[in-house]
Enzyme design. Structure first.
Site, PDB file in Angstrom:
ATOM      1  N   GLY A  15       0.842  -1.210   0.000  1.00 16.23           N
ATOM      2  CA  GLY A  15       0.000   0.000   0.000  1.00 16.23           C
ATOM      3  C   GLY A  15       0.870   1.250   0.000  1.00 16.23           C
ATOM      4  N   VAL A  27      16.797   8.876  -1.118  1.00 14.65           N
ATOM      5  CA  VAL A  27      17.626   7.780  -1.664  1.00 14.65           C
ATOM      6  C   VAL A  27      18.376   8.289  -2.899  1.00 14.65           C
ATOM      7  CG1 VAL A  27      17.554   5.526  -2.828  1.00 14.65           C
ATOM      8  CG2 VAL A  27      16.149   5.909  -0.768  1.00 14.65           C
ATOM      9  N   ARG A  29      19.056  11.369  -3.947  1.00 12.99           N
ATOM     10  CA  ARG A  29      20.049  12.452  -3.740  1.00 12.99           C
ATOM     11  C   ARG A  29      21.232  11.990  -2.885  1.00 12.99           C
ATOM     12  NH1 ARG A  29      16.355  17.927  -4.105  1.00 12.99           N
ATOM     13  NH2 ARG A  29      15.853  17.530  -6.296  1.00 12.99           N
ATOM     14  N   ARG A  76       0.890  -4.878  -5.697  1.00 17.72           N
ATOM     15  CA  ARG A  76       1.085  -6.138  -4.970  1.00 17.72           C
ATOM     16  C   ARG A  76       1.392  -7.182  -6.051  1.00 17.72           C
ATOM     17  NH1 ARG A  76      -0.573  -4.353   0.290  1.00 17.72           N
ATOM     18  NH2 ARG A  76      -2.397  -3.029   0.129  1.00 17.72           N
ATOM     19  N   ASP A 107       5.899  -5.304   6.023  1.00 16.21           N
ATOM     20  CA  ASP A 107       6.452  -6.628   6.317  1.00 16.21           C
ATOM     21  C   ASP A 107       6.515  -7.539   5.090  1.00 16.21           C
ATOM     22  OD1 ASP A 107       6.892  -6.146   8.955  1.00 16.21           O
ATOM     23  OD2 ASP A 107       5.164  -7.285   9.692  1.00 16.21           O
ATOM     24  N   THR A 129       4.231   2.338   5.669  1.00 22.58           N
ATOM     25  CA  THR A 129       2.834   1.913   5.798  1.00 22.58           C
ATOM     26  C   THR A 129       2.109   2.834   6.753  1.00 22.58           C
ATOM     27  OG1 THR A 129       1.315   0.218   6.625  1.00 22.58           O
ATOM     28  CG2 THR A 129       3.542   0.150   7.522  1.00 22.58           C
ATOM     29  N   ASP A 131      -0.151   1.892   8.608  1.00 20.46           N
ATOM     30  CA  ASP A 131      -0.727   1.073   9.689  1.00 20.46           C
ATOM     31  C   ASP A 131       0.102   1.057  10.984  1.00 20.46           C
ATOM     32  OD1 ASP A 131      -2.608   0.384   7.757  1.00 20.46           O
ATOM     33  OD2 ASP A 131      -1.606  -1.491   7.224  1.00 20.46           O
ATOM     34  N   ASP A 133       2.252  -0.989  11.778  1.00 20.21           N
ATOM     35  CA  ASP A 133       2.220  -2.371  12.272  1.00 20.21           C
ATOM     36  C   ASP A 133       3.537  -3.114  12.029  1.00 20.21           C
ATOM     37  OD1 ASP A 133       1.999  -2.470   9.531  1.00 20.21           O
ATOM     38  OD2 ASP A 133       0.405  -3.955   9.490  1.00 20.21           O
ATOM     39  N   ARG A 175      -5.503  -2.350   8.680  1.00 22.00           N
ATOM     40  CA  ARG A 175      -5.460  -3.788   8.439  1.00 22.00           C
ATOM     41  C   ARG A 175      -5.800  -4.525   9.736  1.00 22.00           C
ATOM     42  NH1 ARG A 175      -1.502  -6.700   4.202  1.00 22.00           N
ATOM     43  NH2 ARG A 175      -1.382  -4.574   3.499  1.00 22.00           N
ATOM     44  N   GLY A 189     -11.425  12.309  21.103  1.00 26.50           N
ATOM     45  CA  GLY A 189     -12.285  12.223  22.290  1.00 26.50           C
ATOM     46  C   GLY A 189     -13.457  11.274  22.091  1.00 26.50           C
ATOM     47  N   GLU A 191     -16.078   8.219  22.418  1.00 28.64           N
ATOM     48  CA  GLU A 191     -16.712   7.596  23.590  1.00 28.64           C
ATOM     49  C   GLU A 191     -16.405   6.102  23.668  1.00 28.64           C
ATOM     50  OE1 GLU A 191     -18.192  10.167  21.982  1.00 28.64           O
ATOM     51  OE2 GLU A 191     -18.080  11.450  23.752  1.00 28.64           O
ATOM     52  N   ARG A 248     -25.274   6.033  12.621  1.00 29.81           N
ATOM     53  CA  ARG A 248     -24.744   6.007  11.252  1.00 29.81           C
ATOM     54  C   ARG A 248     -23.302   5.485  11.259  1.00 29.81           C
ATOM     55  NH1 ARG A 248     -29.443   7.248  10.272  1.00 29.81           N
ATOM     56  NH2 ARG A 248     -30.128   9.079   9.090  1.00 29.81           N
TER      57      ARG A 248
HETATM   58  P1  ADP Z   1       3.245  -4.725   2.786  1.00 26.67           P
HETATM   59  O1  ADP Z   1       4.609  -4.671   2.202  1.00 26.67           O
HETATM   60  O2  ADP Z   1       2.644  -3.360   2.991  1.00 26.67           O
HETATM   61  O3  ADP Z   1       3.172  -5.617   4.009  1.00 26.67           O
HETATM   62  P2  ADP Z   1       2.027  -6.832   1.223  1.00 26.67           P
HETATM   63  O4  ADP Z   1       1.909  -7.791   2.346  1.00 26.67           O
HETATM   64  O5  ADP Z   1       0.898  -6.758   0.253  1.00 26.67           O
HETATM   65  O6  ADP Z   1       2.265  -5.330   1.700  1.00 26.67           O
HETATM   66  O7  ADP Z   1       3.369  -7.207   0.434  1.00 26.67           O
HETATM   67  C1  ADP Z   1       3.788  -6.430  -0.675  1.00 26.67           C
HETATM   68  C2  ADP Z   1       4.444  -7.308  -1.685  1.00 26.67           C
HETATM   69  O8  ADP Z   1       5.607  -7.921  -1.131  1.00 26.67           O
HETATM   70  C3  ADP Z   1       3.595  -8.484  -2.169  1.00 26.67           C
HETATM   71  O9  ADP Z   1       2.671  -8.125  -3.147  1.00 26.67           O
HETATM   72  C4  ADP Z   1       4.671  -9.409  -2.725  1.00 26.67           C
HETATM   73  O10 ADP Z   1       5.095  -8.939  -3.984  1.00 26.67           O
HETATM   74  C5  ADP Z   1       5.806  -9.202  -1.723  1.00 26.67           C
HETATM   75  N1  ADP Z   1       5.754 -10.267  -0.720  1.00 26.67           N
HETATM   76  C6  ADP Z   1       4.855 -10.403   0.280  1.00 26.67           C
HETATM   77  N2  ADP Z   1       5.085 -11.523   0.989  1.00 26.67           N
HETATM   78  C7  ADP Z   1       6.156 -12.126   0.416  1.00 26.67           C
HETATM   79  C8  ADP Z   1       6.893 -13.327   0.665  1.00 26.67           C
HETATM   80  N3  ADP Z   1       6.555 -14.158   1.657  1.00 26.67           N
HETATM   81  N4  ADP Z   1       7.944 -13.607  -0.123  1.00 26.67           N
HETATM   82  C9  ADP Z   1       8.300 -12.785  -1.135  1.00 26.67           C
HETATM   83  N5  ADP Z   1       7.642 -11.644  -1.422  1.00 26.67           N
HETATM   84  C10 ADP Z   1       6.598 -11.308  -0.677  1.00 26.67           C
HETATM   85  O1  F6P Z   2      -1.530  -1.346   4.589  1.00 21.17           O
HETATM   86  C1  F6P Z   2      -2.193  -0.153   4.274  1.00 21.17           C
HETATM   87  C2  F6P Z   2      -3.657  -0.412   4.014  1.00 21.17           C
HETATM   88  O2  F6P Z   2      -4.272   0.802   3.643  1.00 21.17           O
HETATM   89  C3  F6P Z   2      -4.408  -1.061   5.162  1.00 21.17           C
HETATM   90  O3  F6P Z   2      -4.764  -0.129   6.163  1.00 21.17           O
HETATM   91  C4  F6P Z   2      -5.565  -1.673   4.443  1.00 21.17           C
HETATM   92  O4  F6P Z   2      -6.057  -2.803   5.143  1.00 21.17           O
HETATM   93  C5  F6P Z   2      -4.964  -2.106   3.129  1.00 21.17           C
HETATM   94  O5  F6P Z   2      -3.800  -1.319   2.943  1.00 21.17           O
HETATM   95  C6  F6P Z   2      -5.869  -1.947   1.942  1.00 21.17           C
HETATM   96  O6  F6P Z   2      -5.186  -2.456   0.836  1.00 21.17           O
HETATM   97  P1  F6P Z   2      -5.681  -2.345  -0.682  1.00 21.17           P
HETATM   98  O7  F6P Z   2      -5.070  -1.100  -1.236  1.00 21.17           O
HETATM   99  O8  F6P Z   2      -5.122  -3.568  -1.330  1.00 21.17           O
HETATM  100  O9  F6P Z   2      -7.164  -2.297  -0.667  1.00 21.17           O
END
Ligand code: ADP
Ligand code: F6P
Length: 324
Positions: A15, A27, A29, A76, A107, A129, A131, A133, A175, A189, A191, A248
């Protein structure tokens, strides 16, 4: 002896996140400043496989630091998990004389970088990211912009929610992680703040909270719900049926990923981009850059992927107390 790095590649993967352009700019420069050539790889690992590779000069990153998204594009690429695909990608790098690669992503993207390192291409990851995370770092590129965007949107929903004396469920991204929800929940703030890491699925306690607050005279009730819990629309229907209060759901969605990066995202992304380039030029490989205890650091990718990240308990307890 570390191999001499003459050309590095840079790509964004997974993402997009505001601030990625600042990292790419740094990177490019820094590498040129170090006497190393730079090639931009478009659309993540997919673009690498398709050989969408362009030379980058300092001027190519002019007028980009303030822009959201990623100038290189992202994608991806599920097939990158296969070894024969990784081998092909490494051969493409060699054919383009790319000795080292900076991968900006999460990751999943690090796993791809790790695979390329196994195939002999030096790699360094940068956490990109919204997130937050990624366990090895307290900061990820884009989180700060995303929470500020979401916070402003939630303030707006709150205005109309109060005017109509409604309950609002606002779903934020993340995510499976609840960091955006936690930060916005406190900053807005709210609830009720629902985090996937902590949620007990006790909707009755939310309903009781809404009824108690209404009796107490509150005209609004904001529930910040994390994407990892989801189901905001059906939750709103159930809450309205149980409380008799109009409810809503608003799903903020992709607006959280766009927009001009904050100063913090521009600055940290710039330093991380430069740092990644420097360690790559120094011959390091299979590393990921992080920010911990007010310092920029780097870890072995495997070590980084093994780390666990949890919602800090004290922050969670405070968020609950302040929302009452
Ligand atoms: P993020 O990098 O934000 O965690 P993704 O999990 O979608 O997002 O991973 C991004 C890209 O990294 C994937 O579309 C794929 O090309 C590559 N990737 C993910 N997991 C693996 C893996 N286990 N081995 C090799 N490449 C991977
Ligand atoms: O990792 C960033 C993120 O925006 C998450 O918060 C969300 O779950 C996901 O990507 C959405 O991914 P996509 O662009 O594939 O819909």
């Amino acid at each position: 002896m570390a191999k001499e790095i003459k050309t590095i590649g840079v790509l964004t993967s997974g993402g997009d996140a505001p601030g990625m352009n600042a990292a790419i700019r740094a990177v490019v420069r820094k590498a040129i400043g170090n006497g190393v050539k730079v090639k931009g790889i478009k659309k993540g690992y997919q673009g690498l496989l398709n050989e969408e590779i362009v030379d980058m000069e300092k001027k190519d990153v002019s007028d980009t630091i303030q822009k959201g998204g990623t100038i290189l594009g992202t994608a991806r690429c599920p097939e990158f998990k296969f070894e024969e695909v990784q081998q092909k990608a490494a051969e493409i790098c060699r054919a383009h004389e790319i000795d080292g690669l900076v991968v900006i992503g999460g990751d999943g993207s690090y796993r791809g970088a790790q695979a390329l390192a196994r195939q002999g291409i030096n790699t360094v990851g940068i956490p990109g990211t919204i997130d937050l995370d990624i366990a090895c770092t307290d900061y990820t590129i884009g989180f700060d912009t995303a929470i500020n965007t979401a916070m402003q949107a939630i303030d707006k929903v709150r205005d109309t929610s109060s005017s109509h004396e409604r309950c609002s469920i606002i779903e934020v991204m993340g995510r499976n992680a609840g960091y955006i929800a936690l930060w916005c929940g406190v900053a807005n703030g709210a609830e009720d703040i629902l985090l996937p890491e902590k949620y007990d699925f006790n909707e009755q306690s939310i309903i009781n909270n809404i009824i108690k607050n209404r009796k107490f005279g509150k005209t609004h009730h904001i529930i910040v719900n994390a994407e990892g819990i989801g189901h905001s629309t059906s939750m709103a229907r159930r809450i309205e049926a149980a409380t008799g209060i109009e409810t809503r759901a608003t799903i903020l969605g992709y607006m959280q990923r766009g927009g001009s990066p904050t100063c913090k995202d521009r600055f940290y992304a710039s330093i991380m981009g430069a740092y990644a380039t420097d360690i790559l030029c120094a011959g390091k490989s299979n590393r990921v850059v992080g920010y911990r205890n007010a310092e920029f650091v780097d870890f072995d990718i495997e070590e980084a992927l093994q780390m666990k990240k949890e919602i800090p308990e004290y922050q969670f307890q405070v968020s609950k107390l302040l929302s009452q």
